[in-house]
Design an enzyme around this catalytic site. Structure first.
Site, PDB file in Angstrom:
ATOM      1  N   LYS A 386       0.842  -1.198   0.000  1.00 20.64           N
ATOM      2  CA  LYS A 386       0.000   0.000   0.000  1.00 20.64           C
ATOM      3  C   LYS A 386       0.873   1.243   0.000  1.00 20.64           C
ATOM      4  CE  LYS A 386      -2.004   2.428   3.930  1.00 20.64           C
ATOM      5  NZ  LYS A 386      -2.839   2.371   5.135  1.00 20.64           N
ATOM      6  N   TYR A 475      -8.820  -0.445   1.531  1.00 21.92           N
ATOM      7  CA  TYR A 475     -10.028  -0.089   2.289  1.00 21.92           C
ATOM      8  C   TYR A 475      -9.739   0.960   3.364  1.00 21.92           C
ATOM      9  CZ  TYR A 475     -10.945  -4.676   0.249  1.00 21.92           C
ATOM     10  OH  TYR A 475     -11.028  -5.734  -0.622  1.00 21.92           O
ATOM     11  N   HIS A 476      -8.782   1.841   3.107  1.00 21.15           N
ATOM     12  CA  HIS A 476      -8.391   2.846   4.095  1.00 21.15           C
ATOM     13  C   HIS A 476      -8.713   4.259   3.610  1.00 21.15           C
ATOM     14  CE1 HIS A 476      -5.186  -0.197   5.720  1.00 21.15           C
ATOM     15  NE2 HIS A 476      -6.431  -0.535   6.000  1.00 21.15           N
ATOM     16  N   TYR A 477      -9.825   4.415   2.942  1.00 22.18           N
ATOM     17  CA  TYR A 477     -10.222   5.722   2.415  1.00 22.18           C
ATOM     18  C   TYR A 477     -10.568   6.685   3.551  1.00 22.18           C
ATOM     19  CZ  TYR A 477     -14.706   3.293   2.985  1.00 22.18           C
ATOM     20  OH  TYR A 477     -15.762   2.565   3.495  1.00 22.18           O
TER      21      TYR A 477
END
Length: 539
Positions: A386, A475-477
């Protein structure tokens, strides 16, 4: 999925079959009213709440909302409104062996996870939690604190932050029992030069470490919903399966929030109920707040539906303007990710959440490995990297005025040249990990088709193409209600009294390896700060 009489069924097939049945039954549908086995302060009956007043109304029983509501309930009456149901007794939430099943099948209004896609050129599928506990009930359960620099940039009280983290950790966080694959990933990270070896560590520091987990030694997941048990049960009501429609503003003082309108999540959004903030007993007394903790999608969406946002956008939906706050929904970000799958074909293998992380390149790259479900019948082994600090940003806008439906979200993955350059570096580092001796020996395979393009001989041009074609999400928005743009350092919305936003929508970057630990901490931290402020103003 059918099994013939006398057919031998292995444990994984049985697990998937049970999961398929549970998903199609929408596990544990809750009848209106009290739910069997749940605390007396939880209800799905909107009539128990409609027309009543509370010192604080928290919208969103997710990762931040639960510890926030529990903390405020120590001294004040609190209504916590959650659009989803309870996670209690739901194996798709509680059982580690069911990790990822809640993401395999989703629907628009009732599933534990609600899927959405970053629009236009992105096309990347993502998920948001729709259950008490929020995304802490559906994610990988990896727990790691924010960096010291993040805390300083946020201008938080470092000692209070430490106390808030420890409060969460004493109730929810465990040392993981390492699987063979996680041990291999750990060795592969170290062999590729992601040093030092930090062993088990909750701090965000460079190197390779084992993080905390929300799964206990029995394989049971713990979520932010567990923290409600730490509140005062006589001061809190948790309303489940109810969606906030918009914020109510006081008559004669349109700049003060006085309550919320809400409807049943499985009913018509036109069948509206209301709940209010309690009026101070004395003119000099301090009001409580409506606090949005609905997440990076839900909170900016609810502000827009309430007339707080860019005037030009709101008039397209005939929403009366309350505050022309142009930055609502702006600055949306997600962290681009690249993943390598090690099995050429999907296998029947139990899913496995990440337990080890590599933090490299001056904190710019985060690498984890796991086994993820790709459908109800199969899973795949992967290692994913990421990008921690993307420069590219997007925006959130309304699609319609139904609060149950997703807004339009655009993250603009890798739109900036800086991000493409960083992605190339990230892929080369990921290649080193996947080619490490430990990973190669464990897999017993010399090369993979997907890895050929990632060889050291690949040109930057080829790797840029790989990045563009294979970008994924971690999924870290975050973003949409950033501190300094939409809310102040006290998390109060600019131009409105009695309204705060406290969740990941206020972040300008994703803290640490992932945001969950810091979002849990934030609920406790801000709850204590609010209690202190009330004590000071009341004399």
């Amino acid at each position: 999925m059918k099994f013939a009489v006398g057919q031998t069924v292995n444990s994984h097939e049985l697990l998937i079959a049970v999961g398929f049945l549970l998903l199609n039954l929408h596990v544990l549908p809750e009848a209106e009213g009290k739910v069997r086995g749940l605390p007396h302060y939880m209800t799905s009956d909107v009539k128990e709440v409609a027309g009543k007043s509370f010192d604080y109304i928290v919208v969103g029983g997710g990762t931040t909302g639960c510890p926030l509501a529990a903390t405020l309930s120590e001294n004040f009456s609190v209504l916590l409104v959650e659009r989803g149901g309870s996670p209690s007794g739901n194996p798709l939430v509680t059982d580690k062996s069911h990790y990822g099943l809640s993401l395999v099948q989703t629907d628009e209004y009732t599933s534990l996870a609600q899927s959405f896609v970053s629009v236009k050129i992105d096309g990347v599928q993502n998920y948001r939690g729709r259950v008490l506990g929020g995304s802490s009930a559906i994610n990988g359960g990896f727990y790691s604190r924010a960096s010291k620099d993040f805390i300083k940039r946020a201008r938080w009280d470092e000692e209070l932050v430490k106390q808030a983290y420890e409060w969460v950790e004493s109730k929810l966080v465990f040392v993981p029992e390492m699987t063979s694959w996680q041990t291999v990933v750990e060795l592969g990270l170290l062999e590729s030069g992601i040093l030092p070896d930090n062993a088990y560590n909750l701090e965000h520091i460079e190197g390779t470490k084992v993080g905390g987990t929300m799964f206990d030694q029995c394989g049971k997941r713990h979520t932010s919903a567990d923290l409600l048990e730490e509140g005062n049960p006589n001061n809190i009501i948790v309303l489940l399966n109810a969606t906030a429609n918009n914020i109510i503003f006081c008559k004669g003082n349109e700049s003060r929030a006085c309550g919320i309108r809400f409807s049943k999540s499985d009913g018509s959004p036109n069948h509206i109920h209301e709940a209010y903030l309690s009026k101070p007993k004395k003119d000099s007394s301090t009001w409580g707040d409506v606090i949005l903790s609905a997440g990076a999608l839900g909170s900016p969406q609810l502000l827009l539906l309430s007339g707080i946002g860019p005037h030009e956008h709101l008039k397209d939906f005939n929403i009366p303007i309350t505050v022309d706050l142009k930055e609502v929904g702006q600055g949306m970000q997600d962290n681009p990710a690249i993943a390598v799958f090690f099995d050429t074909m999907p296998q029947k293998r139990l899913p496995e959440p990440p337990e080890v992380v590599g933090i490299a390149d001056n904190f710019r790259v985060i690498i984890e490995g796991g086994v993820i479900l790709i459908n109800l019948n199969a899973s795949r082994m992967r290692i994913a990297a990421k990008m921690a600090f993307p420069a590219s940003q997007g925006k959130l806008e309304l699609n319609n005025t139904d609060p149950r439906r997703n807004p339009s979200v655009e993250f603009n993955y890798l739109a900036k040249e800086k991000d493409l350059e960083q992605c190339v570096k990230m892929v080369r580092l990921l290649h080193r990990v996947t080619k490490s001796e430990s990973v190669s020996l464990f897999l017993g395979i010399k090369s993979k088709p997907q890895e050929n393009l990632m060889s050291r001989a690949s040109s930057d041009k080829e790797l840029r193409k790989l990045c563009k074609n294979n970008v994924r999400t971690y999924y870290h928005y975050h973003g949409g209600c950033a501190v300094g743009s939409v809310v102040g350092e006290d998390y109060r919305v600019y131009g409105v009294e009695g309204l705060r936003v406290i969740d990941g929508s206020t972040f300008r970057e994703s803290p640490g390896t992932n945001p969950m630990a810091t979002l849990l901490m934030l609920g406790r931290y801000q709850g204590i700060k609010i209690l202190e402020q009330r004590k000071e103003t009341s004399g």
